[in-house]
Design an enzyme around this catalytic site. Sequence first.
Site, mmCIF file in Angstrom:
data_model
loop_
_atom_site.group_PDB
_atom_site.id
_atom_site.type_symbol
_atom_site.label_atom_id
_atom_site.label_comp_id
_atom_site.label_asym_id
_atom_site.label_seq_id
_atom_site.Cartn_x
_atom_site.Cartn_y
_atom_site.Cartn_z
ATOM 1 N N LEU A 1 0.817 -1.207 0.000
ATOM 2 C CA LEU A 1 0.000 0.000 0.000
ATOM 3 C C LEU A 1 0.857 1.265 0.000
ATOM 4 C CD1 LEU A 1 -2.948 0.971 0.159
ATOM 5 C CD2 LEU A 1 -2.631 1.150 2.635
ATOM 6 N N ASP A 2 0.602 2.139 -0.950
ATOM 7 C CA ASP A 2 1.290 3.433 -1.047
ATOM 8 C C ASP A 2 2.795 3.280 -1.275
ATOM 9 O OD1 ASP A 2 -1.177 4.579 -0.575
ATOM 10 O OD2 ASP A 2 -0.816 4.861 1.561
ATOM 11 N N GLU A 3 3.230 2.103 -1.718
ATOM 12 C CA GLU A 3 4.663 1.898 -1.931
ATOM 13 C C GLU A 3 5.009 1.552 -3.372
ATOM 14 O OE1 GLU A 3 6.628 -0.445 0.995
ATOM 15 O OE2 GLU A 3 5.845 0.795 2.630
#
Lengths: 282, 282, 282, 282
Positions: B225-227
């Site tokens: 997530l978000d990476e």
Amino acid sequence: MSAILLLSCPDQKGLVASISNFISENNGNIISLNEHVDLDEKMFFIRVQWETNNFEIENTELTVKFKPLAEKFNAKWRIEFTEHKSKLAIFVSKYNHALQEILWRNKLGEYNAEIACIISNHNDLENLANSYCIPFYCFSITDENKKLNEEKEIELLKNLEIDVIVLARYMQILSPEFVSQFPYKIINIHHSFLPAFMGGNPYKQAFIRGVKMIGATSHFVTNDLDEGPIIAQDIIRISHKDSVKDLVRKGRDLERLVLAKALHLHLEHRVLVQKGKTIVFE
Amino acid sequence: MSAILLLSCPDQKGLVASISNFISENNGNIISLNEHVDLDEKMFFIRVQWETNNFEIENTELTVKFKPLAEKFNAKWRIEFTEHKSKLAIFVSKYNHALQEILWRNKLGEYNAEIACIISNHNDLENLANSYCIPFYCFSITDENKKLNEEKEIELLKNLEIDVIVLARYMQILSPEFVSQFPYKIINIHHSFLPAFMGGNPYKQAFIRGVKMIGATSHFVTNDLDEGPIIAQDIIRISHKDSVKDLVRKGRDLERLVLAKALHLHLEHRVLVQKGKTIVFE
Amino acid sequence: MSAILLLSCPDQKGLVASISNFISENNGNIISLNEHVDLDEKMFFIRVQWETNNFEIENTELTVKFKPLAEKFNAKWRIEFTEHKSKLAIFVSKYNHALQEILWRNKLGEYNAEIACIISNHNDLENLANSYCIPFYCFSITDENKKLNEEKEIELLKNLEIDVIVLARYMQILSPEFVSQFPYKIINIHHSFLPAFMGGNPYKQAFIRGVKMIGATSHFVTNDLDEGPIIAQDIIRISHKDSVKDLVRKGRDLERLVLAKALHLHLEHRVLVQKGKTIVFE
Amino acid sequence: MSAILLLSCPDQKGLVASISNFISENNGNIISLNEHVDLDEKMFFIRVQWETNNFEIENTELTVKFKPLAEKFNAKWRIEFTEHKSKLAIFVSKYNHALQEILWRNKLGEYNAEIACIISNHNDLENLANSYCIPFYCFSITDENKKLNEEKEIELLKNLEIDVIVLARYMQILSPEFVSQFPYKIINIHHSFLPAFMGGNPYKQAFIRGVKMIGATSHFVTNDLDEGPIIAQDIIRISHKDSVKDLVRKGRDLERLVLAKALHLHLEHRVLVQKGKTIVFE
């Protein structure tokens, strides 16, 4: 010549009127006034600057005379005078760019400050200090001597009546004992857009993550590493072409400018701290 | 009309010569060439675009004809044609600003794309979809029906031959099964300058930390997530005067523009992914 | 070590192939290639850099060997070698900030350059030159002696084999005769976002007009004052609070950085000129 | 609900005290105060906003009650109330982007405004106006009918009690007679960083000059074309790769955002005009 009042207190009616009356009744002329009301926290913040040429209260009396009003408001406050040049101590290690920038700017007259000493844990920048005729002190820090050397540093700083400590890429972590001696008087530059890339080697971290911009953050030093109140931040764009070495080179410009700006704001007494954040009256 | 080759491979001598010979020997005229050599990783990346008007290889034959060269280099590669409009699916929830921005830009002709469908877990934006005459599908997601509904979504997207999925402030997390179906074809907008403020409510996080700028980041979606690999980022300055509500308002502008830019880059086939990072040939 | 070819010619098929073949056939490894096709003007521009370690043509032979190809294309071109440090002459008057910036960056190794001399029409910066051990020449310019002194300057610059002349806030206008000796080798910094506020005192002009940002522009010097090809520009925000003196202070930072950037681009041979404009291969 | 006083007058002692006393004596609570002293011109400017919930002067009485104080200071001033939604007229021609942006933002509640009408010299944007249920008036302008049509427009605007006229890429020049009816109430967006590229086709001008950034400027309209007081400006970077068409595309984003910001500032009554320049109390 002018005086600057920085004050914060619970919000209430009549604050601006009371403060401005105090100034005008004593024949002061306001030349700058910034005010902020935090409606959530119900707090009031003000920075007001007035000419003291014909002001009827002597600088030396001003604190005593203003105190009753401040106590009525239950305020945190201080008064600064532009005739006082702030006395700076600059801490460095081996990099010269942030130090160089502050020395240049102060020589050009950008700061109302006197650089009283440069303190380092290495000898590398002694010549630079000498070329500006500023006393240079080297305290080589090891795990064993840290406590003792910090005590010597504190003594030196107190003797010199230092107002502001600038960490111009100083590569040592100051102990809580040291920090507690200079609350909100130590300004650091961290080479990332905090809170991204806290801790060591932020350019390497930025390179690995593949961000499209790098940043720099100047903040007051507290005992939570890289978590003190932020004064100024800026970024520049980077691309896949930039190696870590390029980031270091490009980041130097940011570090210099962001630290210089934060210092400028602080030396003009434009920064208030509240709950881990700053109010910056630009 | 033109063709675009995106290729990466271990660096070796003669790569540009081989590729450009292939093009010129078949009577293609290069109109744009971007190249990057990662000296640390010893990797080579190229985007080359050439006019196909008099090109002697048919589009349908090009992949077969180019394959031997690519295999010789041990390359990852693909070829795109500007006559193919990318087919987009846009995922939304309740916020309309990011969707509106993409609809409007596509109508103005900024994108070489066809918006084939809008998918949401709420009905709020159905009217907006209708006003642009784009099919709107609502899949209300619960813990129980998530697996089933994602399967239906995948089927729909496959049937529509979707090239790119845009998460325009879609407030659901896609499952690994979903994401694995569309590797580096899902673009998200996160409302912070990643890696700062990952996860929920980044404006609130930014407000509490007291940063002096907020950002937005558009990235490919992976299972972290978000990476995912970052395509585009930007920031705007904020101050102590800004409430969380102000940050939301100011951030909307950033979100719209950063997502629009990332999508533009991707639709022009300017983005390559390598080890969790992007090479963006602007 | 590497070689850099900068070339422009009418666009035609096979240019990239011919150039890259020339390099790879002689065992060169391309490490960077930028290309631009101006579709309106039907012109082709390229910057290509390759490692010369195992290159089979000696540097001294390269121009002769490449010439037939260049003539076939009807090209304007030059070849540079990274083992040659560009020789700089810096012209200054009384302001030290732009000079200081370049001296400091060169010392840090940011530039592949040797600063061969500093030339001024005043003595003010002689000490600064001395502190970096760089020869300082003062030519006091009057209407009467201008022609003679410029001739002396030209002779000096020719003797020193100067590659690049940097006008680091030099307050004299160079004569057409002088400029014609160094085509696209003189870089100036003008303290406005050109073409706004050409001529004298741009900060005063900016203050009077009430703009909300000020700029700086670095450009090649031609005989049209402030109208040479622009290499780099940047701006910063200002407000009604800024006096002319504030603009001067804030502008200094811009001037330093924009000149430094333009010089960096030029010293890496990334700038081509075409019809009064630059192509900058960043 | 709150009241906003905007006032300017010759600087003199006691101004802040007098004004803040007036407010606090009538039981008003100041929530925002911005002040500026122009030391060169010896002028004082203030914007002060206070809650009117328990204020002891009715809105309708406030002007009369404040007048004596204002006259004592020899001030120019006005008082605005947040319960009044400003009535906007938006002038457009054929481009939809600036109009679209304002419509979006107003619908999202970003502006304390009501869009009372859209006026155009073409029919192209009538559907867009209709989709937001806003009355659309078309006045086709020719040299012959200009005077007559402007009179009709003025009558319409007066009847609708319009507070602010927004020229959202309106491609006609308003006559001095028209402009004189709405002093500092007409906001324009010009697609360059004024004063660069005044007049027609600024993107073409920028392309020809070879600038490295393009800008947009929002300003009050006066009878000197493109020379009215500037409210907001911004720029974006461009490169040699950008055609005029690319500049138009990229510039659209700037135009939208800069106009939107200027309008936001004006609708919050944050802009004062003095000698052809603005004081913007952000």
